[in-house]
Scaffold this active site. Structure first.
Site, PDB file in Angstrom:
ATOM      1  N   ASP A   9      32.198  23.995  15.892  1.00 29.60           N
ATOM      2  CA  ASP A   9      32.808  25.120  15.197  1.00 29.60           C
ATOM      3  C   ASP A   9      33.544  24.525  13.988  1.00 29.60           C
ATOM      4  OD1 ASP A   9      33.962  27.728  14.789  1.00 29.60           O
ATOM      5  OD2 ASP A   9      35.814  26.945  15.676  1.00 29.60           O
ATOM      6  N   LEU A  10      33.845  25.324  12.998  1.00 31.96           N
ATOM      7  CA  LEU A  10      34.487  24.796  11.789  1.00 31.96           C
ATOM      8  C   LEU A  10      36.006  25.035  11.790  1.00 31.96           C
ATOM      9  CD1 LEU A  10      34.202  23.603   8.883  1.00 31.96           C
ATOM     10  CD2 LEU A  10      33.864  25.938   8.086  1.00 31.96           C
ATOM     11  N   ASP A  11      36.370  26.337  11.711  1.00 29.29           N
ATOM     12  CA  ASP A  11      37.787  26.693  11.577  1.00 29.29           C
ATOM     13  C   ASP A  11      38.534  26.368  12.870  1.00 29.29           C
ATOM     14  OD1 ASP A  11      37.605  27.849   8.923  1.00 29.29           O
ATOM     15  OD2 ASP A  11      36.522  29.503   9.820  1.00 29.29           O
ATOM     16  N   THR A  17      41.841  26.100   8.600  1.00 26.12           N
ATOM     17  CA  THR A  17      41.758  27.110   7.533  1.00 26.12           C
ATOM     18  C   THR A  17      42.484  28.396   7.914  1.00 26.12           C
ATOM     19  OG1 THR A  17      39.634  27.558   8.500  1.00 26.12           O
ATOM     20  CG2 THR A  17      39.618  26.409   6.385  1.00 26.12           C
ATOM     21  N   LYS A  45      41.159  34.859  14.835  1.00 28.86           N
ATOM     22  CA  LYS A  45      40.502  33.554  14.915  1.00 28.86           C
ATOM     23  C   LYS A  45      39.116  33.690  15.541  1.00 28.86           C
ATOM     24  CE  LYS A  45      44.502  30.594  14.645  1.00 28.86           C
ATOM     25  NZ  LYS A  45      45.429  29.699  15.316  1.00 28.86           N
ATOM     26  N   GLY A  46      38.114  33.190  14.853  1.00 26.50           N
ATOM     27  CA  GLY A  46      36.738  33.231  15.358  1.00 26.50           C
ATOM     28  C   GLY A  46      36.063  34.578  15.176  1.00 26.50           C
ATOM     29  N   ARG A  49      34.487  38.474   9.263  1.00 25.93           N
ATOM     30  CA  ARG A  49      35.324  39.030   8.191  1.00 25.93           C
ATOM     31  C   ARG A  49      35.532  40.535   8.376  1.00 25.93           C
ATOM     32  NH1 ARG A  49      32.914  37.622   2.555  1.00 25.93           N
ATOM     33  NH2 ARG A  49      32.809  35.601   3.594  1.00 25.93           N
ATOM     34  N   SER A 114      29.319  28.158  12.887  1.00 23.56           N
ATOM     35  CA  SER A 114      30.536  28.892  12.508  1.00 23.56           C
ATOM     36  C   SER A 114      30.217  30.294  12.020  1.00 23.56           C
ATOM     37  CB  SER A 114      31.259  28.128  11.396  1.00 23.56           C
ATOM     38  OG  SER A 114      32.253  28.923  10.808  1.00 23.56           O
ATOM     39  N   ALA A 115      31.155  31.211  12.261  1.00 18.84           N
ATOM     40  CA  ALA A 115      31.007  32.586  11.759  1.00 18.84           C
ATOM     41  C   ALA A 115      31.279  32.665  10.266  1.00 18.84           C
ATOM     42  CB  ALA A 115      32.002  33.492  12.493  1.00 18.84           C
ATOM     43  N   SER A 116      31.845  31.605   9.691  1.00 18.64           N
ATOM     44  CA  SER A 116      32.281  31.694   8.295  1.00 18.64           C
ATOM     45  C   SER A 116      31.135  31.551   7.302  1.00 18.64           C
ATOM     46  CB  SER A 116      33.325  30.616   8.002  1.00 18.64           C
ATOM     47  OG  SER A 116      33.636  30.642   6.620  1.00 18.64           O
ATOM     48  N   ASN A 118      31.667  30.994   4.333  1.00 16.93           N
ATOM     49  CA  ASN A 118      32.137  29.985   3.378  1.00 16.93           C
ATOM     50  C   ASN A 118      31.929  28.558   3.880  1.00 16.93           C
ATOM     51  OD1 ASN A 118      33.395  31.678   1.218  1.00 16.93           O
ATOM     52  ND2 ASN A 118      34.598  32.436   2.951  1.00 16.93           N
ATOM     53  N   LYS A 145      30.228  35.298  18.346  1.00 13.86           N
ATOM     54  CA  LYS A 145      30.592  34.656  19.610  1.00 13.86           C
ATOM     55  C   LYS A 145      31.421  35.657  20.403  1.00 13.86           C
ATOM     56  CE  LYS A 145      31.053  30.345  17.011  1.00 13.86           C
ATOM     57  NZ  LYS A 145      31.957  29.339  16.448  1.00 13.86           N
ATOM     58  N   GLU A 169      34.818  23.569  20.391  1.00 13.52           N
ATOM     59  CA  GLU A 169      35.333  24.908  20.066  1.00 13.52           C
ATOM     60  C   GLU A 169      36.827  25.032  20.301  1.00 13.52           C
ATOM     61  OE1 GLU A 169      35.255  27.902  19.079  1.00 13.52           O
ATOM     62  OE2 GLU A 169      33.192  28.180  18.501  1.00 13.52           O
ATOM     63  N   ASP A 170      37.499  25.799  19.441  1.00 15.16           N
ATOM     64  CA  ASP A 170      38.934  26.047  19.662  1.00 15.16           C
ATOM     65  C   ASP A 170      39.196  27.473  20.153  1.00 15.16           C
ATOM     66  OD1 ASP A 170      38.265  27.189  17.138  1.00 15.16           O
ATOM     67  OD2 ASP A 170      40.402  27.302  16.653  1.00 15.16           O
TER      68      ASP A 170
END
Ligand code: BG6
Ligand code: MG
Length: 219
Positions: A9-11, A17, A45-46, A49, A114-116, A118, A145, A169-170
């Site tokens: 996962d990214l964020d 972020t 979170k997660g 948008r 990731s869901a982002s 960006n 997710k 994952e966080d």
């Protein structure tokens, strides 16, 4: 060559972020006169948008048309991108770059999940794009997710069987997504929150790939 695939996962796993998402959403909420706190931000979170905006509108007890919502998401993202453009390598979470490099050197295939939307820009700003064999971001998946779509797609890109995939994952929904994909999950954070994961670590500082794989083989 390792048989394993790692999906990150990214964020909240690679970079923090959340503070920039908060600043951008807070600016929008202020304009809409909707009270929005850092505690409310935890709920985002997660979350995608549009779903994030819907949570904020729900807090303010407001309804909007689809077009209005699209315009607000665009506004928020323009502000968010302004912050992300200034992101620096020092904002990588402690130990994560070293861990990615170790895994890469060990021949482990690495994907982002990731869901982002960006994500590619963020990886680029952090100078770590070349460590990833595949990038699955919010432009490539439609189901959030805990749906496993993002990780199943990542494993397909890597050509690795889910049983040999490890997800980092966080978020609770991310851990569930890993399990729904038939993969093991390493929670990044606290065991109280991420207790469903096969293993929970506070972060990547001083974590070696070998130790981690050994621990996972024993669960
Ligand atoms: C997730 C974040 O990774 O991506 C969420 O945890 C965010 O907070 C989501 O809303 C979508 O990100 P973006 O960059 O496409 O708006
Ligand atoms: Mg996350």
């Amino acid at each position: 060559m390792s048989q394993y695939g790692f999906l990150f996962d990214l964020d909240g796993v690679i970079v923090d972020t959340a503070k920039y998402h908060f600043l951008a959403w807070k600016r929008l909420a202020d304009e809409l006169d909707i009270p929005f706190t850092e505690q409310d931000n935890e709920r985002l979170k997660g979350v995608s948008r549009m779903a994030s905006l819907e949570i904020i509108l729900e807090i303010g007890n407001r309804t909007m048309t689809e077009d209005e919502k699209q315009a607000l998401c665009q506004r928020k993202n323009d502000w968010y991108v302004e912050y992300i453009k200034k992101l620096e390598k020092s904002e990588l979470l402690p130990g994560v770059e070293n861990f990615l490099k170790q895994a890469h050197a060990a021949g482990i295939k690495i994907a982002l999940g990731s869901a982002s939307k960006n994500s590619p820009m963020i990886l680029d700003r952090l100078g770590i794009t070349e460590l990833f064999d595949a990038v699955v971001d919010g432009t490539r998946v439609s189901r959030a997710k805990p749906d496993p779509e993002v990780f199943v797609t990542g494993a397909e890109d890597l050509g690795i069987d889910p049983e040999y995939c490890v997800v980092f994952e966080d978020a609770v929904a991310g851990v569930q997504a890993a399990h729904n994909a038939g993969m093991k999950a390493v929670g990044i954070g606290s065991p109280e929150i991420l207790g469903q994961a096969e293993l929970v670590i506070p972060g990547f500082a001083n974590v070696t790939v070998n130790d981690l794989l050994q621990k996972l083989e024993n669960v």
